[in-house]
Design a protein around this motif. Structure first.
Motif, PDB file in Angstrom:
ATOM      1  N   GLY A  55      62.917  90.755  74.199  1.00 19.98           N
ATOM      2  CA  GLY A  55      62.022  91.805  74.655  1.00 19.98           C
ATOM      3  C   GLY A  55      61.172  91.363  75.823  1.00 19.98           C
ATOM      4  O   GLY A  55      60.996  90.165  76.079  1.00 19.98           O
ATOM      5  N   MET A  56      60.666  92.367  76.537  1.00 23.18           N
ATOM      6  CA  MET A  56      59.715  92.077  77.585  1.00 23.18           C
ATOM      7  C   MET A  56      58.340  92.416  77.028  1.00 23.18           C
ATOM      8  O   MET A  56      58.123  93.526  76.528  1.00 23.18           O
ATOM      9  N   VAL A  57      57.454  91.444  77.058  1.00 24.61           N
ATOM     10  CA  VAL A  57      56.115  91.650  76.512  1.00 24.61           C
ATOM     11  C   VAL A  57      55.242  92.225  77.619  1.00 24.61           C
ATOM     12  O   VAL A  57      55.108  91.629  78.686  1.00 24.61           O
ATOM     13  N   VAL A  58      54.703  93.387  77.377  1.00 28.34           N
ATOM     14  CA  VAL A  58      53.902  94.054  78.402  1.00 28.34           C
ATOM     15  C   VAL A  58      52.540  94.445  77.838  1.00 28.34           C
ATOM     16  O   VAL A  58      52.338  94.444  76.619  1.00 28.34           O
ATOM     17  N   THR A  59      51.639  94.751  78.748  1.00 27.23           N
ATOM     18  CA  THR A  59      50.313  95.189  78.341  1.00 27.23           C
ATOM     19  C   THR A  59      50.152  96.653  78.731  1.00 27.23           C
ATOM     20  O   THR A  59      50.472  97.040  79.848  1.00 27.23           O
ATOM     21  N   VAL A  60      49.690  97.446  77.779  1.00 27.47           N
ATOM     22  CA  VAL A  60      49.410  98.850  78.059  1.00 27.47           C
ATOM     23  C   VAL A  60      48.045  99.170  77.477  1.00 27.47           C
ATOM     24  O   VAL A  60      47.864  99.040  76.268  1.00 27.47           O
ATOM     25  N   ALA A  61      47.123  99.565  78.314  1.00 21.38           N
ATOM     26  CA  ALA A  61      45.771  99.933  77.882  1.00 21.38           C
ATOM     27  C   ALA A  61      45.180  98.882  76.950  1.00 21.38           C
ATOM     28  O   ALA A  61      44.633  99.200  75.900  1.00 21.38           O
ATOM     29  N   GLY A  62      45.333  97.645  77.323  1.00 19.99           N
ATOM     30  CA  GLY A  62      44.740  96.571  76.533  1.00 19.99           C
ATOM     31  C   GLY A  62      45.558  96.182  75.315  1.00 19.99           C
ATOM     32  O   GLY A  62      45.219  95.231  74.613  1.00 19.99           O
ATOM     33  N   GLN A  63      46.624  96.907  75.018  1.00 24.10           N
ATOM     34  CA  GLN A  63      47.467  96.583  73.878  1.00 24.10           C
ATOM     35  C   GLN A  63      48.729  95.862  74.348  1.00 24.10           C
ATOM     36  O   GLN A  63      49.224  96.120  75.446  1.00 24.10           O
ATOM     37  N   THR A  64      49.208  94.993  73.488  1.00 19.04           N
ATOM     38  CA  THR A  64      50.442  94.283  73.812  1.00 19.04           C
ATOM     39  C   THR A  64      51.617  95.023  73.182  1.00 19.04           C
ATOM     40  O   THR A  64      51.596  95.315  71.989  1.00 19.04           O
ATOM     41  N   LEU A  65      52.594  95.309  73.991  1.00 21.56           N
ATOM     42  CA  LEU A  65      53.781  96.005  73.501  1.00 21.56           C
ATOM     43  C   LEU A  65      55.017  95.207  73.884  1.00 21.56           C
ATOM     44  O   LEU A  65      54.989  94.431  74.834  1.00 21.56           O
ATOM     45  N   VAL A  66      56.089  95.406  73.141  1.00 28.41           N
ATOM     46  CA  VAL A  66      57.349  94.756  73.466  1.00 28.41           C
ATOM     47  C   VAL A  66      58.363  95.844  73.805  1.00 28.41           C
ATOM     48  O   VAL A  66      58.544  96.786  73.033  1.00 28.41           O
ATOM     49  N   VAL A  67      58.990  95.711  74.959  1.00 32.51           N
ATOM     50  CA  VAL A  67      60.032  96.659  75.351  1.00 32.51           C
ATOM     51  C   VAL A  67      61.374  95.949  75.227  1.00 32.51           C
ATOM     52  O   VAL A  67      61.555  94.875  75.788  1.00 32.51           O
ATOM     53  N   PRO A  68      62.300  96.519  74.461  1.00 36.22           N
ATOM     54  CA  PRO A  68      63.604  95.858  74.320  1.00 36.22           C
ATOM     55  C   PRO A  68      64.264  95.633  75.674  1.00 36.22           C
ATOM     56  O   PRO A  68      64.344  96.552  76.490  1.00 36.22           O
ATOM     57  N   LEU A  69      64.694  94.442  75.883  1.00 34.94           N
ATOM     58  CA  LEU A  69      65.240  94.077  77.191  1.00 34.94           C
ATOM     59  C   LEU A  69      66.507  94.871  77.503  1.00 34.94           C
ATOM     60  O   LEU A  69      66.803  95.150  78.663  1.00 34.94           O
ATOM     61  N   THR A  70      67.225  95.244  76.455  1.00 32.35           N
ATOM     62  CA  THR A  70      68.486  95.948  76.689  1.00 32.35           C
ATOM     63  C   THR A  70      68.267  97.279  77.382  1.00 32.35           C
ATOM     64  O   THR A  70      69.162  97.797  78.044  1.00 32.35           O
ATOM     65  N   ALA A  71      67.080  97.854  77.175  1.00 35.18           N
ATOM     66  CA  ALA A  71      66.840  99.179  77.739  1.00 35.18           C
ATOM     67  C   ALA A  71      66.459  99.096  79.209  1.00 35.18           C
ATOM     68  O   ALA A  71      66.591 100.064  79.946  1.00 35.18           O
ATOM     69  N   ILE A  72      65.956  97.935  79.607  1.00 36.61           N
ATOM     70  CA  ILE A  72      65.386  97.837  80.956  1.00 36.61           C
ATOM     71  C   ILE A  72      66.479  97.585  81.985  1.00 36.61           C
ATOM     72  O   ILE A  72      67.295  96.668  81.847  1.00 36.61           O
ATOM     73  N   VAL A  73      66.500  98.405  83.005  1.00 36.00           N
ATOM     74  CA  VAL A  73      67.452  98.209  84.086  1.00 36.00           C
ATOM     75  C   VAL A  73      66.846  97.305  85.158  1.00 36.00           C
ATOM     76  O   VAL A  73      67.456  96.361  85.619  1.00 36.00           O
ATOM     77  N   GLU A  74      65.635  97.635  85.577  1.00 37.84           N
ATOM     78  CA  GLU A  74      64.942  96.766  86.517  1.00 37.84           C
ATOM     79  C   GLU A  74      63.442  97.019  86.424  1.00 37.84           C
ATOM     80  O   GLU A  74      62.991  98.005  85.830  1.00 37.84           O
ATOM     81  N   THR A  75      62.686  96.129  86.967  1.00 34.99           N
ATOM     82  CA  THR A  75      61.238  96.314  87.000  1.00 34.99           C
ATOM     83  C   THR A  75      60.803  96.314  88.456  1.00 34.99           C
ATOM     84  O   THR A  75      61.395  95.639  89.298  1.00 34.99           O
ATOM     85  N   LEU A  76      59.769  97.085  88.746  1.00 36.54           N
ATOM     86  CA  LEU A  76      59.319  97.110  90.134  1.00 36.54           C
ATOM     87  C   LEU A  76      57.822  97.428  90.199  1.00 36.54           C
ATOM     88  O   LEU A  76      57.244  98.014  89.280  1.00 36.54           O
ATOM     89  N   GLN A  77      57.263  97.027  91.296  1.00 38.77           N
ATOM     90  CA  GLN A  77      55.841  97.246  91.553  1.00 38.77           C
ATOM     91  C   GLN A  77      55.756  98.480  92.463  1.00 38.77           C
ATOM     92  O   GLN A  77      56.152  98.417  93.620  1.00 38.77           O
TER      93      GLN A  77
END
Lengths: 154, 760
Positions: free
Chosen positions: B614-636
């Motif tokens: 998983g990719m560990v991300v922060t959302v509104a101060g909370q830590t969430l994990v997004v399954p890596l399989t779902a992610i195609v790419e990340t961008l700014q």
């Protein structure tokens, strides 16, 4: 109500806890452990009395703000608060209370029926009141407090 | 150990035997004519029959019996196992499996089908022999005598008095045929808990008999091996049950003894049966078996006319057929009934013994125990991470011995985790084998001729994945045969082999298991799929779609709800269900199709459901994990790439295509106002239906393998959240359900109502 109170309290042990200036108690058999407060991870789309979930040795344990669940104002958890880990049906739930005050052994004689003045919410979970050393302790039925927990386990 | 436990073990063994049976039959189907394969198939059926007899499962016994009879004809070369024969046999294997399941779980079976098969099997057993064989048909069907198959393994001395048996032969009763029996038990007989006395007692029940014990081979006391069997018995019995009845008594022991039964009137008949007892999967020393078989093989050269082997002499009225089937008088040498075959099998044990030895010893373990171990190891990993983190926080020098020890601990825990995960890993073979049955059945229904080729069936993957794989795979195989392959005539017209091929492949690729299902059918008819999609308002009539996009339409939920879907020569029945169940497993499914050449479905699945990348991300101060399989790419995202759309929607332009922005914090109710996309990071995810969405999160913490924890165990299902995990700091982090979040973003208003209702 008298009948229910009797059937539920034949010489059983209860754990009493304090929320603000009120005392409540639950059956000791449903309590698995008592532990200190640790910050919980908030859950999206959860009722307000669900503070979130914590890690209990690998299991994900929801934490209930008992103060809010019992219709009082929301708790502001500090390190002095405690979590009573209780078993309701097949599921475990953490109850956030101000402090655990006592372990009581009661017989039917000690239990008085819930007074009629109580509102509907209180009537739903209160199974009677105890008068012990001048204190008033409200006996709570956890299954009635979290019926959804039980129905989902079934 | 109570009866139910023994029964449970029996059914577990049945499953293994059925798998063995099926794989053996498939080998035969592929042209394998190794006698050992035939024997393995025969043994499998026989063991099921034997066990079923012990538990009184009559339906199972009678079906297995007929099946076994026909197999015996194959074994003795009377029946050529050609494709037609094997078709019936494979179907019989299916019915046998059904019967076994019915016996275990209750419930009924398709009686008409099993009756039909019984007839077909009998016909096969009958088919190749002359009708003029002599008539043992008059013999009454002997009752099944279930020889006690005790489960105590220990050797027991034979507790009987020799005097009892030392008497003279009784005068032969005139009306009953007299059988002379030479019974020489081997040590295996006792080792398996059988007991000569009990056999003799059973024998005494079917007729008047006299017994002589032959003690010649008894060595002096000092040379005696207490576990060896030294005695043999000569029995003369007058019984109207005849040889069949006698052999029934020895049915479960025949492989562990030298047994010679002759009816006095017909002098030249003899049989020696010997083989390993297939009910015992415990490998044993075959050399012992070889030592003792001199007599047996010698005797077996005699033609064995009406002798029905003990295998077939059991309980039902089909006995005459069995007996007759090997009564063909000519080619007697080659046909000396199972004896020669069995002797050959025993003489040829090198291969099987070697393969048995090569198979590593295994143990059966309760799945609960394994799961508990896995959970504990998961805890260990988390604890180790927590420990490392707190040491790092409190130790600034960074070179202390504690750090070095911790690093080693980290390595060890990772290794332990890997090994424990390997325990749950199972080969996909059972699922693949089930598929061959599905193919047979659907090919039968559709009147197509289909060959299923499986590859990589020993590829291992977590048991939960295997269990959940069967359903979507069944669906896809059905589709492949039903819609993918053309009818034989059409195939021939196209210059293809009339027999269609479906290829099922499993392999490991970069930490995932890839399962491919390929057919050589017509491929997806894109025109029809497209038309159907337009008719169903899935796409605009003038939509410009790539081939790939059209192919992917068949996964669309709206697509399969249309009626008469099987009119479409492509696929479409329930493919959305397939896709959803694959996604529920954390996998992806892709399709590639070439018109006229067939389609290939490729599924990529995680090896385990217990951990997740998983990719560990922060959302509104909370830590969430997004399954890596779902992610195609990340961008700014840059401010210039963000475009407002409507009241609250925003789109982000990525390489000139516009993709809706989804504010995760908003969907999950972590914040009430939309965050500024420029401050965050966009995760481009592939969602259900093929469309892409950009999930807005505040920051990316890193990539990590996390242990999946159930939320439902103590709480309830939460929309938008797939599960929970525990991070290195000991806190719970939630794993995002990407599809649910994307779906929620489509019907945002609906979602908010739900959340308001929940909070109110």
């Amino acid at each position: 109500m008298t009948y229910a109170a009797k059937s539920l309290t034949q010489g059983r042990e209860l754990i009493a806890f304090r929320i603000e200036d009120q005392e409540f108690c639950v059956n000791i058999m449903s309590v698995r452990e008592i532990r200190g407060w640790t910050p919980a991870t908030p859950m999206p789309h959860a009722p307000q009395y669900v503070l979130g979930v914590i890690n209990l040795r690998g299991a994900v344990l929801p934490i209930i703000d008992m103060s809010m669940r019992l219709g009082m104002k929301p708790a502001e958890p500090t390190v002095r608060h405690v979590i009573i880990v209780a078993q309701v049906g097949q599921k475990a739930v953490g109850l956030l209370v101000d402090a655990v005050s006592d372990i009581l052994t009661v017989t039917d004689d000690n239990v008085q029926p819930t007074p009629d003045i109580a509102n509907e919410t209180a009537k739903n979970y209160a199974r009677g009141i105890l008068a012990i050393e001048g204190r008033m302790i409200c006996m709570i039925e956890l299954e009635a407090l979290f019926p959804h927990v039980e129905s989902e386990a079934a | 150990m109570d009866m139910n436990e023994i029964k449970e073990i029996f059914f577990q063994e049945c499953e293994e035997q059925l798998a063995e049976l099926e794989s053996g039959l498939l080998k035969l189907n592929d042209g394998d004519r190794d006698p050992e394969t035939v024997n393995a198939v025969f043994r499998a059926v026989h063991s099921i029959k034997g066990g079923a007899g012990a538990f009184g499962l009559d339906d199972l016994v009678s079906f297995a019996h007929v099946f076994e009879t026909t197999l015996d004809c194959v074994r003795s070369n009377k029946l050529d196992p050609n494709q037609d024969v094997l078709k019936v046999m494979l179907k019989s294997a299916d019915v046998l499996a059904d019967l076994t399941n019915a016996a275990r779980d209750g419930g009924g079976v398709d009686e008409a089908r099993s009756k039909q098969l019984i007839r077909e099997l009998e016909a096969l057993a009958n088919g190749e022999m002359p009708a003029a064989s002599e008539a043992p048909a008059a013999k009454p069907a002997p009752a099944l005598v279930a020889t006690p198959v005790a489960d105590d393994e220990g050797f027991q001395p034979i507790p009987f008095s020799f005097d009892d048996f030392g008497g003279e032969e009784k005068p032969v009763e005139p009306f009953a045929p007299t059988c002379e029996i030479l019974f020489h038990p081997k040590r295996e007989l006792y080792a398996k808990g059988n007991e000569a006395t009990l056999l003799l007692r059973d024998l005494s029940r079917i007729g008047e008999m006299s017994i002589r014990c032959d003690m010649d081979s008894l060595p002096p006391l000092e040379d005696m091996n207490p576990e060896e069997a030294y005695f043999s018995w000569k029995i003369s019995i007058a019984t109207e049950k005849g040889e069949d009845g006698v052999r029934t008594v020895f049915e479960f022991a025949e492989w562990d003894c030298d047994l010679e039964v002759r009816t006095v009137e017909e002098d030249h008949e003899a049989e020696a049966g010997k083989d390993e007892l297939p009910m015992q999967p415990v490998p044993f020393d075959l050399s012992i078996l070889d030592d003792g078989d001199d007599d047996a093989t010698g005797e077996a050269d005699e033609p064995a006319a009406p002798l029905s082997s003990a295998n077939t002499a059991a309980e039902s009225n089909v006995v005459p057929i069995a007996a007759a089937s090997r009564a063909e008088p000519s080619r007697s040498e080659a046909r000396a009934a199972p004896a020669v075959q069995q002797a050959a099998a025993a003489a040829n044990p090198a291969a099987s013994a070697a393969s048995a030895a090569a198979a590593a010893p295994t143990i059966r373990v309760d799945l609960d125990r394994v799961d508990r171990l896995i959970n504990l190891v998961g805890e260990l990993v988390i604890n180790q991470a927590m420990l490392s983190q707190s040491v790092i926080e409190n130790d600034n020098t960074g070179v202390s011995s504690i750090n070095m020890g911790l690093e080693e601990l980290q390595q060890l825990t990772r290794e332990i985790q890997d090994s424990v995960m390997a325990i749950r890993a199972q080969p996909v073979k059972p699922v693949f084998q089930r598929m061959s049955r599905i193919v047979r059945e659907i090919a039968d229904v559709t009147g197509k001729s289909v060959r299923l080729i499986t590859e990589g069936e020993n590829t291992e993957v977590d048991k939960t994945v295997i269990d959940k794989l069967a359903e979507p795979l069944t669906h896809m195989i059905r589709n492949a045969v039903d819609h993918g392959l053309e009818a034989p005539e059409k195939r021939e017209a196209l210059g293809k082999n009339p027999e269609g091929t479906v290829r099922l492949t499993a392999k490991h690729r970069s930490g995932r298991i890839v399962i491919e299902l390929a057919d050589d059918g017509g491929g997806i008819n894109r025109e029809k799929v497209r038309q159907k999609a337009i008719d169903n308002d899935l796409i605009a009539a003038d939509a410009n779609l790539s081939d790939e996009e059209i192919d992917n339409l068949i996964f669309h939920a709206g697509f399969s709800t249309a009626d008469k879907i099987s009119d479409i020569s492509g696929r479409g029945v329930g493919m959305d269900v397939v896709k959803r169940s694959i996604q529920a497993l954390g996998g992806r499914i892709t399709i590639s199709s070439k018109p006229g050449q067939g389609s290939v479905f490729t599924m990529s699945l995680p090896l385990t459901l217990a951990v997740l990348d998983g990719m560990v991300v922060t959302v509104a101060g909370q830590t969430l994990v997004v399954p890596l399989t779902a992610i195609v790419e990340t961008l700014q995202p840059e401010a210039s790439a963000i475009h407002s759309f409507g009241a609250s929607q925003r789109l982000i332009s990525i390489r000139n295509s516009f993709c809706p922005l989804v504010d995760v914090g908003r969907i999950l109710n972590f914040r009430s106002t939309q965050a500024d996309p420029v401050d965050g990071v966009a995760l481009l995810v592939e969602s259900e239906g093929g469309g892409q969405r950009a999930l807005m999160v505040d920051a990316i913490q890193g990539q990590r393998q996390v242990v999946i924890k159930s939320l439902e165990a103590n709480y309830t299902h939460v929309p938008g959240i797939a599960a929970a995990t525990i991070l290195g700091d000991g806190r719970v982090a939630l794993i995002l359900d990407v599809d649910a979040v994307v779906a929620a973003s489509r019907g945002q208003s609906l979602k908010q109502e739900i959340s308001l209702a929940a909070t109110g």
